[in-house]
Design a protein around this motif. Structure first.
Motif, short mmCIF file in Angstrom:
data_model
loop_
_atom_site.label_atom_id
_atom_site.label_comp_id
_atom_site.label_asym_id
_atom_site.label_seq_id
_atom_site.Cartn_x
_atom_site.Cartn_y
_atom_site.Cartn_z
N ALA A 146 50.56 87.61 45.53
CA ALA A 146 51.72 87.32 46.36
C ALA A 146 51.59 87.98 47.73
O ALA A 146 51.99 87.40 48.75
N ALA A 147 51.02 89.18 47.76
CA ALA A 147 50.82 89.85 49.05
C ALA A 147 49.81 89.10 49.91
O ALA A 147 49.97 88.98 51.13
N VAL A 148 48.75 88.57 49.28
CA VAL A 148 47.76 87.79 50.02
C VAL A 148 48.40 86.54 50.62
O VAL A 148 48.17 86.19 51.79
N VAL A 149 49.21 85.84 49.82
CA VAL A 149 49.88 84.63 50.30
C VAL A 149 50.83 84.98 51.44
O VAL A 149 50.89 84.28 52.47
N ALA A 150 51.59 86.08 51.30
CA ALA A 150 52.53 86.47 52.35
C ALA A 150 51.81 86.76 53.66
O ALA A 150 52.26 86.36 54.74
N GLU A 151 50.68 87.44 53.59
CA GLU A 151 49.93 87.75 54.81
C GLU A 151 49.33 86.48 55.42
O GLU A 151 49.27 86.34 56.64
N LEU A 162 44.51 89.51 54.55
CA LEU A 162 44.36 90.46 53.46
C LEU A 162 43.51 89.82 52.36
O LEU A 162 43.70 88.65 52.02
N SER A 163 42.57 90.55 51.84
CA SER A 163 41.74 90.03 50.75
C SER A 163 41.80 90.98 49.56
O SER A 163 41.91 92.20 49.72
N VAL A 164 41.73 90.40 48.38
CA VAL A 164 41.80 91.17 47.13
C VAL A 164 40.66 90.71 46.24
O VAL A 164 40.41 89.51 46.10
N ARG A 165 40.00 91.68 45.63
CA ARG A 165 38.92 91.36 44.69
C ARG A 165 39.07 92.26 43.47
O ARG A 165 39.08 93.48 43.59
N SER A 222 41.94 73.00 49.01
CA SER A 222 42.17 73.78 50.22
C SER A 222 41.88 75.24 49.95
O SER A 222 42.25 75.76 48.90
N PRO A 223 41.24 75.94 50.89
CA PRO A 223 41.00 77.37 50.71
C PRO A 223 42.21 78.24 51.04
O PRO A 223 42.17 79.44 50.82
N LEU A 224 43.26 77.65 51.57
CA LEU A 224 44.43 78.43 51.96
C LEU A 224 45.19 78.89 50.71
O LEU A 224 45.59 78.07 49.88
N PRO A 225 45.40 80.19 50.56
CA PRO A 225 46.05 80.69 49.33
C PRO A 225 47.47 80.18 49.15
O PRO A 225 47.93 80.02 48.02
#
Length: 645
Positions: A614-619, A634-637, A12-15
Motif C-alpha cells: 500500500a505504501a508503494v502504491v501511495a508513493e 519507493l521499492s520493496v523487496r 502494466s508495470p504501474l503498481p
C-alpha cells in the motif's frame, strides 16, 4: 436491464493498476472466454493497452459508466484461473504485482504458431520398460513412492557419485515424473541453468516418451516458447522441464520438483523477485500436488521446513558417502601454497587412471593484483575497481570499467611494480601443466564452457558450477581456494561453499579421493561427514538470535528518505519487535536514496506485505500527481538473498 462485463488485469508495470478493472462487453464481440487476451482503453492515458480477462459477470446496473473492451486479441485462454490465482498469491506474498509475474510466464503471442496449433495431443504413456526403470530408481529411496502417491512434500538427498548403473539426481527427477505421468497428471521439473536442463532432458528420454516432454527455456526462440506454452495448456498430461519460470507452467500438476534449490539462479532477479522454491510451495498448497526439493546439500530454507514438519526428510536406503579428505591451512608447507602434498600425490596417482577435477574460485589468469612493495590491493585509479591480469606479463585491466592501467602507481607507496595475488583457472592450468608434463589440461569456465570429458587421463581445471561431466566419474577431485571462498561477505557463504564443493564431489567415481585444501571448521567437517542437514540446523540456530533469514523474513525498503520514512511509519501499527527495523542508511554510490531492513516473523508476513505494498502504491500515485516531484519511487523487496544483508 443487465449487461455483460469483463473484469480484466491490465498488462502494466504501474503498481496502482495491479487490480481488476470492469469493462463492458459489446454484443458484437460474441462469447469471450475467461483467460483470453483483449485490448482495452486506458482512460487516464487515452490509449489502448493489453489485458487478460479474469472474470465474466452479469451486471444489473447498466447505467454505470463503463468503457468497453475494444477487441479480443486472441481466443486462446492463455491465463487459466489456477495460474491467475497462483500469480496473485505469489505477488501478494512478495508485495508485488501479479502482472509482473505473468509477464515472466506467458510468452508474447505468435500468430503463426497459434494458427497452426491444434489442441489434440494424445495422452502419452510410459512404456513398461520405462516404468520398470523408474520403479528401480524410486526403490533406492525410503518412502519416496509414498510421497508421490500421497501428494506429499519432501526434501530429498541426491546420491553422490558417477558410474554406470548409479542413481543420479536426474534419475530421481525423471523417475518421479514418469510415475506421475503414468497416473494421468503432469509434472514440473525446475533446474537452475541450461547445463542442468540439458542433462535432465537427456535422462528423461529414458523414462518418458518424447512427446510428453515440454521444454521451457529462455534460450528458445519466441515461436518455440509460445508453442511449448500452448502445449502446456492442453488437457493431455506432460512433463514441463525448464528454469525458474517453469514453476508457473499452466498444467494440472501432480508433481513439482526443484533441483538444487540453493542455486542463486532460482531467485528471480526481476520484480517481485519471487524465488522458484517459494512459488513451488504456494503452488503445492493450492493444487495439492507432490513437492520434491532435491539436492546434494540442504539449504537452511529447506531445513527450516523440515524442522517444522512441513517437509519430510527422504534419504537413500543405502547411503554411499564420498571419500573426503581435509587439509587445513596450517598443514600447508608454505603460506602461499595452494595444493597440499597429499592432494598433489593423489592427483598424480589418479591422473594415470582417468581425468582429475581441480575446482578453483575464479576464472581468468590472475583476477587480482597487489603492489609488489607494500602488498596493497591494486586498484583502478579512475574508478577504484580491482586490477587483474589476463596472462603472465599482460597489461593490468580493471575488472569494473575495463580500462588498461599501463602507467599504474601505488597510491600508498608510489611503487609502479605489481605482483600476482590470486590464481584464476588459466593461471592454475599453467602451473599444474608444468607440474604434470605430458598430461592434457582442460580449462572449463564461463569463457571456456565444456560439457563433458572422456575417461582419458587429463587435468580438468574448472570454476565452481562449470565442472564438466566425466563419463564414469573423476578419478580424483581437488577443491582449491576454499579459504578464499569462505571470506566472501555473504550471509549464506557457508551454505554456498558447501553446495559448490558437494556438487563437485558428487562428480567423482565411487571410492575416488576428494581433497578439500586449506579448510577446517564446521563447513569442512560437514563436507567430510556429508552431514548437510546438520550444518543447516547449526546455521539456523546461529541466525535465530539475530532474527536473520530464513529464521525470520526480511523486507528491503529503498527510495528517497521521505518516501522510506512514510513506508516505515505505516508499519508502526503492526505489532513488530522493537528492533525489527534496521536503518534507514545511505546506499553506497547513491547520493539520493536510502535503504532500510524490516525483520518480521512468518505469521506477520501477510500484513507486512500488504502494508508495504500500500505504501508503494501511495508513493506511485503521489509521483504521478506531482508530475516528477517524487522522482524515485519507493521499492520493496521481500525475502532478499542480497550478500549485503
Amino acid at each position: 436491464m443487465s449487461r455483460r462485463i469483463a473484469r480484466v488485469l491490465l498488462e502494466s508495470p504501474l503498481p496502482q493498476l495491479d487490480r481488476l478493472f470492469d469493462y463492458a462487453l459489446p454484443e458484437e464481440l460474441g462469447e469471450v472466454p475467461r483467460g483470453v487476451r483483449v485490448r482495452v482503453p486506458l482512460r487516464t492515458a487515452g490509449r489502448l493497452v493489453d489485458a487478460y480477462v479474469v472474470e465474466i459477470a452479469e451486471e444489473d446496473d447498466a447505467e454505470r459508466p463503463l468503457s468497453s473492451v475494444e477487441t479480443v486479441v486472441s481466443t486462446v485462454p492463455v491465463l487459466p484461473d489456477a495460474l491467475y490465482r497462483l500469480a496473485r498469491r505469489a505477488a501478494e506474498r512478495a508485495a508485488g504485482s501479479a502482472s509482473d509475474i505473468l509477464r515472466l510466464v506467458i510468452p508474447k503471442r505468435q500468430v503463426r504458431v497459434e494458427k497452426a496449433w491444434k489442441a489434440d495431443a494424445a495422452t502419452p504413456v510410459p512404456t513398461p520398460e520405462m516404468l520398470t526403470r523408474s520403479e528401480r530408481v524410486l526403490g533406492e529411496y525410503t518412502r519416496l513412492n509414498e510421497i508421490l502417491d500421497g501428494s506429499g512434500r519432501a526434501a530429498v538427498e541426491a546420491i553422490p557419485g558417477m558410474s554406470e548403473g548409479r542413481v543420479r539426481w536426474s534419475d530421481v527427477l525423471a523417475a518421479s515424473a514418469a510415475q506421475v505421468l503414468h497416473s494421468g497428471a503432469s509434472g514440473i521439473l525446475v533446474v537452475p541453468d541450461h547445463r542442468d536442463l540439458d542433462r535432465l532432458l537427456a535422462t528423461l528420454a529414458e523414462f518418458v516418451p518424447d512427446e510428453a516432454i515440454v521444454r521451457f527455456d529462455s534460450r528458445q526462440t519466441n515461436p518455440d516458447r509460445y508453442r511449448a506454452f500452448l502445449r502446456s495448456l492442453e488437457d493431455a498430461p506432460c512433463i514441463v522441464v525448464g528454469n525458474r519460470s517453469a514453476v508457473y507452467a499452466p498444467v494440472r500438476a501432480g508433481l513439482i520438483a526443484i533441483w538444487d534449490d540453493g542455486d542463486p539462479l532460482l531467485g528471480e532477479p526481476l520484480a517481485p523477485y519471487v524465488h522458484a522454491r517459494d512459488a513451488a510451495l504456494l503452488r503445492q498448497e493450492q493444487e495439492d500436488s507432490a513437492l520434491l526439493l532435491v539436492g546434494h546439500t540442504r539449504t537452511t530454507d529447506a531445513e527450516r521446513l523440515v524442522a517444522h514438519g512441513w517437509l519430510d526428510d527422504v534419504r537413500a536406503a543405502r547411503r554411499v558417502l564420498p571419500k573426503v579428505l581435509l587439509s587445513t591451512q596450517q598443514e600447508l608447507e608454505q603460506p602461499t601454497q595452494r595444493v597440499h602434498s597429499s592432494a598433489f600425490a593423489a592427483a598424480r596417482r589418479a591422473v594415470e587412471e582417468g581425468p582429475v577435477l581441480v575446482q578453483v574460485a575464479r576464472p581468468g589468469f590472475s583476477p587480482t593484483l597487489v603492489c609488489a612493495d607494500c602488498r596493497a590491493p591494486a586498484r583502478c585509479l579512475p574508478c577504484g575497481g580491482p586490477l587483474g591480469a589476463r596472462h603472465r606479463g599482460a597489461v593490468p585491466i580493471c575488472g569494473w570499467c575495463g580500462r588498461s592501467a599501463r602507467a599504474w602507481h601505488c597510491p600508498s607507496c608510489s611503487s609502479a611494480q605489481l605482483r600476482l595475488a590470486a590464481s584464476g583457472s588459466e593461471r592454475t592450468a599453467d602451473e599444474l601443466g608444468r607440474a604434470f608434463p605430458g598430461v592434457r589440461v582442460i580449462i572449463a569456465d564461463g569463457t571456456h564452457p565444456v560439457e563433458s570429458v572422456s575417461d582419458k587421463p587429463a587435468l580438468v581445471i574448472a570454476t565452481r558450477g562449470a565442472e564438466p561431466l566425466a563419463e564414469n566419474g573423476y578419478s580424483a577431485v581437488i577443491l582449491l581456494d576454499g579459504s578464499r571462498m569462505l571470506q566472501a561477505p555473504d550471509l549464506r557463504i557457508g551454505e554456498s561453499c558447501l553446495r559448490w564443493w558437494s556438487n563437485a564431489a558428487a562428480l567423482a567415481a565411487p571410492g575416488a579421493p576428494i581433497h578439500l585444501v586449506g579448510v577446517e571448521g564446521r563447513v569442512g567437517r560437514a563436507l567430510a561427514t556429508w552431514n548437510h542437514s546438520g550444518f543447516a540446523r547449526d546455521e539456523l540456530s546461529d541466525r535465530a538470535p539475530l532474527h536473520l533469514p530464513p529464521v525470520n523474513r526480511v523486507a528491503l525498503v529503498e527510495g528517497l528518505p521521505a518516501s522510506v520514512e512514510r513506508g516505515l511509519a505505516s508499519l508502526r501499527e503492526i505489532p513488530l519487535p522493537p528492533d525489527a527495523v534496521l536503518g534507514p542508511v545511505p546506499i553506497d554510490g547513491d547520493d539520493e536514496r536510502v535503504r532500510a531492513l524490516v525483520r518480521f516473523e512468518y505469521g506477520a508476513g501477510s500484513v507486512v506485505a500488504t502494508t508495504l505494498r500500500a505504501a508503494v502504491v501511495a508513493e506511485a500515485v503521489k509521483r504521478r500527481r506531482g508530475r516528477g516531484q517524487v522522482r524515485i519511487p519507493l521499492s520493496v523487496r521481500l525475502d532478499i538473498l542480497d550478500p549485503e544483508l
